[in-house]
Motif scaffolding. Structure first.
Motif, mmCIF file in Angstrom:
data_model
loop_
_atom_site.group_PDB
_atom_site.id
_atom_site.type_symbol
_atom_site.label_atom_id
_atom_site.label_comp_id
_atom_site.label_asym_id
_atom_site.label_seq_id
_atom_site.Cartn_x
_atom_site.Cartn_y
_atom_site.Cartn_z
ATOM 1 N N ILE A 76 43.556 27.961 42.040
ATOM 2 C CA ILE A 76 42.257 28.483 41.615
ATOM 3 C C ILE A 76 42.128 29.962 41.954
ATOM 4 O O ILE A 76 41.694 30.777 41.118
ATOM 5 C CB ILE A 76 41.122 27.674 42.271
ATOM 6 C CG1 ILE A 76 41.100 26.243 41.726
ATOM 7 C CG2 ILE A 76 39.762 28.348 42.045
ATOM 8 C CD1 ILE A 76 40.166 25.312 42.475
ATOM 9 N N LYS A 79 44.261 32.151 39.748
ATOM 10 C CA LYS A 79 43.691 32.181 38.402
ATOM 11 C C LYS A 79 42.744 33.358 38.221
ATOM 12 O O LYS A 79 42.676 33.960 37.136
ATOM 13 C CB LYS A 79 42.959 30.860 38.155
ATOM 14 C CG LYS A 79 42.237 30.718 36.847
ATOM 15 C CD LYS A 79 41.582 29.332 36.793
ATOM 16 C CE LYS A 79 40.748 29.121 35.556
ATOM 17 N NZ LYS A 79 40.105 27.757 35.565
ATOM 18 N N TYR A 80 42.018 33.721 39.288
ATOM 19 C CA TYR A 80 41.039 34.809 39.205
ATOM 20 C C TYR A 80 41.510 36.071 39.925
ATOM 21 O O TYR A 80 40.718 36.985 40.162
ATOM 22 C CB TYR A 80 39.697 34.328 39.764
ATOM 23 C CG TYR A 80 39.112 33.212 38.927
ATOM 24 C CD1 TYR A 80 38.574 33.473 37.667
ATOM 25 C CD2 TYR A 80 39.139 31.896 39.379
ATOM 26 C CE1 TYR A 80 38.070 32.451 36.887
ATOM 27 C CE2 TYR A 80 38.635 30.861 38.603
ATOM 28 C CZ TYR A 80 38.101 31.149 37.354
ATOM 29 O OH TYR A 80 37.607 30.131 36.572
ATOM 30 N N TYR A 219 28.112 25.837 45.170
ATOM 31 C CA TYR A 219 28.289 26.837 44.116
ATOM 32 C C TYR A 219 27.052 27.723 44.010
ATOM 33 O O TYR A 219 27.150 28.957 43.974
ATOM 34 C CB TYR A 219 28.562 26.154 42.775
ATOM 35 C CG TYR A 219 28.288 27.036 41.586
ATOM 36 C CD1 TYR A 219 29.165 28.057 41.234
ATOM 37 C CD2 TYR A 219 27.129 26.867 40.822
ATOM 38 C CE1 TYR A 219 28.900 28.884 40.150
ATOM 39 C CE2 TYR A 219 26.858 27.682 39.736
ATOM 40 C CZ TYR A 219 27.753 28.694 39.403
ATOM 41 O OH TYR A 219 27.479 29.510 38.334
ATOM 42 N N LYS A 256 35.921 22.281 41.995
ATOM 43 C CA LYS A 256 35.264 22.829 40.803
ATOM 44 C C LYS A 256 34.189 23.851 41.168
ATOM 45 O O LYS A 256 33.950 24.802 40.424
ATOM 46 C CB LYS A 256 34.660 21.698 39.977
ATOM 47 C CG LYS A 256 35.688 20.786 39.322
ATOM 48 C CD LYS A 256 35.032 19.668 38.533
ATOM 49 C CE LYS A 256 34.333 20.189 37.293
ATOM 50 N NZ LYS A 256 33.772 19.086 36.464
ATOM 51 N N ASP A 259 35.988 27.137 41.792
ATOM 52 C CA ASP A 259 36.435 27.697 40.522
ATOM 53 C C ASP A 259 35.270 28.390 39.809
ATOM 54 O O ASP A 259 35.377 29.544 39.360
ATOM 55 C CB ASP A 259 37.024 26.583 39.650
ATOM 56 C CG ASP A 259 37.723 27.109 38.409
ATOM 57 O OD1 ASP A 259 37.072 27.786 37.594
ATOM 58 O OD2 ASP A 259 38.931 26.835 38.250
ATOM 59 N N LYS A 260 34.142 27.711 39.715
ATOM 60 C CA LYS A 260 32.994 28.287 39.020
ATOM 61 C C LYS A 260 32.456 29.526 39.731
ATOM 62 O O LYS A 260 32.054 30.509 39.091
ATOM 63 C CB LYS A 260 31.881 27.243 38.880
ATOM 64 C CG LYS A 260 32.174 26.124 37.916
ATOM 65 C CD LYS A 260 30.910 25.397 37.505
ATOM 66 C CE LYS A 260 30.143 24.838 38.672
ATOM 67 N NZ LYS A 260 28.887 24.144 38.241
ATOM 68 N N LYS A 263 34.814 32.468 39.156
ATOM 69 C CA LYS A 263 34.667 32.926 37.774
ATOM 70 C C LYS A 263 33.415 33.783 37.630
ATOM 71 O O LYS A 263 33.442 34.841 36.982
ATOM 72 C CB LYS A 263 34.600 31.722 36.833
ATOM 73 C CG LYS A 263 34.480 32.104 35.368
ATOM 74 C CD LYS A 263 34.446 30.859 34.479
ATOM 75 C CE LYS A 263 34.355 31.230 33.004
ATOM 76 N NZ LYS A 263 34.336 30.024 32.135
ATOM 77 N N TYR A 264 32.332 33.352 38.250
ATOM 78 C CA TYR A 264 31.071 34.096 38.175
ATOM 79 C C TYR A 264 31.207 35.456 38.852
ATOM 80 O O TYR A 264 30.836 36.496 38.279
ATOM 81 C CB TYR A 264 29.957 33.292 38.828
ATOM 82 C CG TYR A 264 28.607 33.971 38.822
ATOM 83 C CD1 TYR A 264 27.778 33.884 37.707
ATOM 84 C CD2 TYR A 264 28.161 34.710 39.924
ATOM 85 C CE1 TYR A 264 26.540 34.518 37.683
ATOM 86 C CE2 TYR A 264 26.938 35.342 39.909
ATOM 87 C CZ TYR A 264 26.123 35.241 38.783
ATOM 88 O OH TYR A 264 24.913 35.878 38.767
ATOM 89 N N THR A 266 33.954 37.257 39.771
ATOM 90 C CA THR A 266 34.932 38.180 39.180
ATOM 91 C C THR A 266 34.541 38.593 37.768
ATOM 92 O O THR A 266 35.132 39.527 37.216
ATOM 93 C CB THR A 266 36.338 37.555 39.164
ATOM 94 O OG1 THR A 266 36.314 36.312 38.429
ATOM 95 C CG2 THR A 266 36.829 37.285 40.579
ATOM 96 N N GLY A 267 33.541 37.948 37.189
ATOM 97 C CA GLY A 267 33.051 38.342 35.872
ATOM 98 C C GLY A 267 32.117 39.529 35.905
ATOM 99 O O GLY A 267 31.690 40.010 34.842
#
Length: 294
Positions: A76, A79-80, A219, A256, A259-260, A263-264, A266-267
């Protein structure tokens, strides 16, 4: 007695802390990779068997981390593009060499974290503690080829001598003092030592075992923490830590949430996803340069 290691410093009175390339927040992710002894108590998912020796239920629950959970975490984070800053029990070097090899391939940073989380630093004499810290440092350096810059005590435990010993044995920063959003200097008798923002709340141990959060709660907590620090960081840089344990966050239903959250985070633009050592190097460079030019 009053503590004499740090001065009171309201963040509103400080000079701005500028992060690289105009970033608002420096985010570092800290996998706690630990080794527990079979005949000693440790972090427990249930208290019903925690008083037994051996406590097979809780021991084997923790053992999911090095066997399965850490590998899911690595996937995970990779991935980012997130490099871990590992708080490492040095006994991991002997017992889980595959984890060490994989972490080095991912270019993770290694912090000292005692020899095992079955033994704390509290109540050691100064000579005993120095011996432990040296063994941890030397073991990590021998296996990774790099001397660790950072330290986190097992369960964040210290003695009155810990900061002095760390500074004298070549450590540059410590995460035990969970009281700030920025690094700051700690008073030591020789050399220098800095505190780095670590969190006991942005931490899966506290979230899942103490607060009894759901993965979705965890999260949302990470996202809310990031959002406020990102806003605060418009005027002076902030540091966010995400503190993880493979035997908790590494389970499928919890992973999960990590992961979320990554993603948030690094976005967003103006976020420096980095390691503990890089944060401290940057802090020292900025403020030592300012002092030299004053």
């Amino acid at each position: 007695m009053n503590q004499a290691r740090i001065d009171y410093s309201p963040i509103v009175d400080r000079k701005p802390f500028f992060l690289p390339e105009g970033a608002r927040v420096a985010v570092w992710v800290i996998p706690n990779i630990e080794h527990f002894h079979f005949d000693a108590p440790g972090t427990a998912i249930t208290s019903s068997t925690a008083h037994f020796t051996p406590d097979v239920l809780n021991y084997s629950w923790r053992d999911y981390g090095p066997r399965v959970g850490v590998w899911r975490m690595m996937d995970i984070m990779h991935k980012y593009g997130v490099k871990g800053t590992v708080t490492l029990n040095s006994e991991v070097c002997e017992h889980y060499p595959q984890i060490m090899e994989a972490g080095m391939q991912l270019e993770w940073e290694w912090m000292g974290h005692g020899e095992t989380n079955s033994r704390m630093l509290a109540n050691l004499s100064e000579d005993e503690e120095r011996t432990v810290i040296r063994r941890v440092r030397d073991t990590i350096e021998r296996v990774t080829g790099k001397r660790p810059k950072g330290w986190l005590g097992p369960a964040l435990t210290e003695t009155f001598h810990t900061p002095d010993i760390l500074a004298e044995e070549g450590f540059e920063y410590v995460g035990d003092w969970v009281n700030d959003d920025q690094p700051y200097p700690i008073k030591v008798r020789n050399n220098s030592l800095y505190s780095i923002p670590y969190s006991i709340e942005m931490n899966d141990i506290t979230a899942f075992l103490t607060m009894h959060m759901t993965p979705e709660d965890f999260y949302q907590m990470l996202v809310d923490q990031f959002d406020v620090l990102y806003e605060d960081g418009a005027s002076t840089g902030r540091v966010m830590s995400i503190c993880l344990h493979p035997f908790l966050i590494g389970h499928p239903f919890r992973s999960k949430s990590l992961d979320k959250a990554l993603k948030y985070i690094t976005g967003h633009q103006d976020v420096w996803v980095t390691t503990g050592g890089e944060i401290i190097d940057h802090y020292k460079q900025q403020f030592q340069t300012e002092q030299a030019n004053a």
